[in-house]
Design a protein around this motif. Structure first.
Motif, short mmCIF file in Angstrom:
data_model
loop_
_atom_site.label_atom_id
_atom_site.label_comp_id
_atom_site.label_asym_id
_atom_site.label_seq_id
_atom_site.Cartn_x
_atom_site.Cartn_y
_atom_site.Cartn_z
N UNK A 1 -25.38 -24.48 -49.32
CA UNK A 1 -25.94 -23.24 -48.76
C UNK A 1 -27.43 -23.10 -49.10
N UNK A 2 -27.80 -23.38 -50.34
CA UNK A 2 -29.20 -23.24 -50.73
C UNK A 2 -30.08 -24.25 -50.00
N UNK A 3 -29.57 -25.44 -49.78
CA UNK A 3 -30.33 -26.45 -49.06
C UNK A 3 -30.64 -25.98 -47.64
N UNK A 4 -29.66 -25.43 -46.96
CA UNK A 4 -29.88 -25.00 -45.58
C UNK A 4 -30.68 -23.71 -45.51
N UNK A 5 -30.61 -22.91 -46.56
CA UNK A 5 -31.49 -21.74 -46.62
C UNK A 5 -32.95 -22.19 -46.71
#
Length: 220
Positions: A118-122
């Motif tokens: 999730x953090x990567x795609x954010x």
């Protein structure tokens, strides 16, 4: 006659800026929908892409008419040819924002991306939004410092993209095949969006310098 010609060239430039601002709005909304599984916002992005397509077609028709009727030379010819190519890149950026929204709609009410990424795609979304905004700024200012900033942001996107594929290929990855496909597609969409931003930056560099030299804006 020359005044009319210059007015037509200016109109082409204004239309490029208008399209770029719609693209920036598209990726912002698509990213928000993607992160929050907001299917209504995703649908808005999908529907709004028709406007980008329409404006691109109108710009291309205007540019072709100028080529046919005015017989531009030198820098004016560069402007028209580059505008045709930039409009294609901007239209593709709009398509990629639409693809991200379509993934959101496809997987609703679930999230497309599993929690560990999730953090990567954010971060993907943040970088793409920055690139889109800078593309609009660049088309208005033709400031090559902005073009260089776009290239640097794209390098960060490339690193994230490589990291996603490394994660999916690792032995620790235990998600389903459908989730793996979604992750790979989403990563590719965000990465290609940034690439097209760089493509626009290089064409603006060509307009400013009169030579096709990618290194002028900080990278090949």
């Amino acid at each position: 006659m020359r005044k009319v010609f210059q007015d037509e060239l200016a109109q082409v430039g204004e239309e490029l800026v208008e399209i770029s601002k719609l693209v920036a709005s598209a990726i912002e909304n698509a990213s928000t929908a993607f992160e929050s599984a907001d299917v209504d916002l995703a649908q808005d992005v999908i529907a709004a892409d028709a406007r980008i397509d329409f404006l691109q077609n109108a710009l291309d028709e205007r540019a072709i008419d100028i080529l046919a009727l005015q017989g531009p030379v030198a820098s004016d010819l560069r402007m028209i040819v580059s505008s045709l190519r930039m409009s294609a890149s901007l239209e593709r950026m709009g398509d990629l924002a639409r693809h991200i929204a379509q993934l959101t709609r496809l997987r609703y009410p679930s999230q497309v991306i599993p929690a560990p990424l999730a953090d990567t795609f954010r971060k993907f979304a943040e970088l793409d939004v920055q690139i889109a905004r800078k593309v609009a700024e660049l088309l208005e200012s033709r400031d090559l410092n902005v073009a260089r900033e776009i290239v640097k942001l794209n390098l960060e996107v490339d690193e994230l993209h490589a990291g996603v594929f490394k994660t999916v290929a690792s032995g620790e990855w235990a998600e389903s095949a459908s989730t793996s496909v979604d992750v790979a597609l989403a990563s590719r969409y965000f990465e290609r969006f940034a690439d097209h931003g760089v493509s626009v930056a290089r064409k603006v560099s060509y307009l400013v310098n009169g030579e096709w030299q990618p290194e002028d804006i900080g990278g090949a």
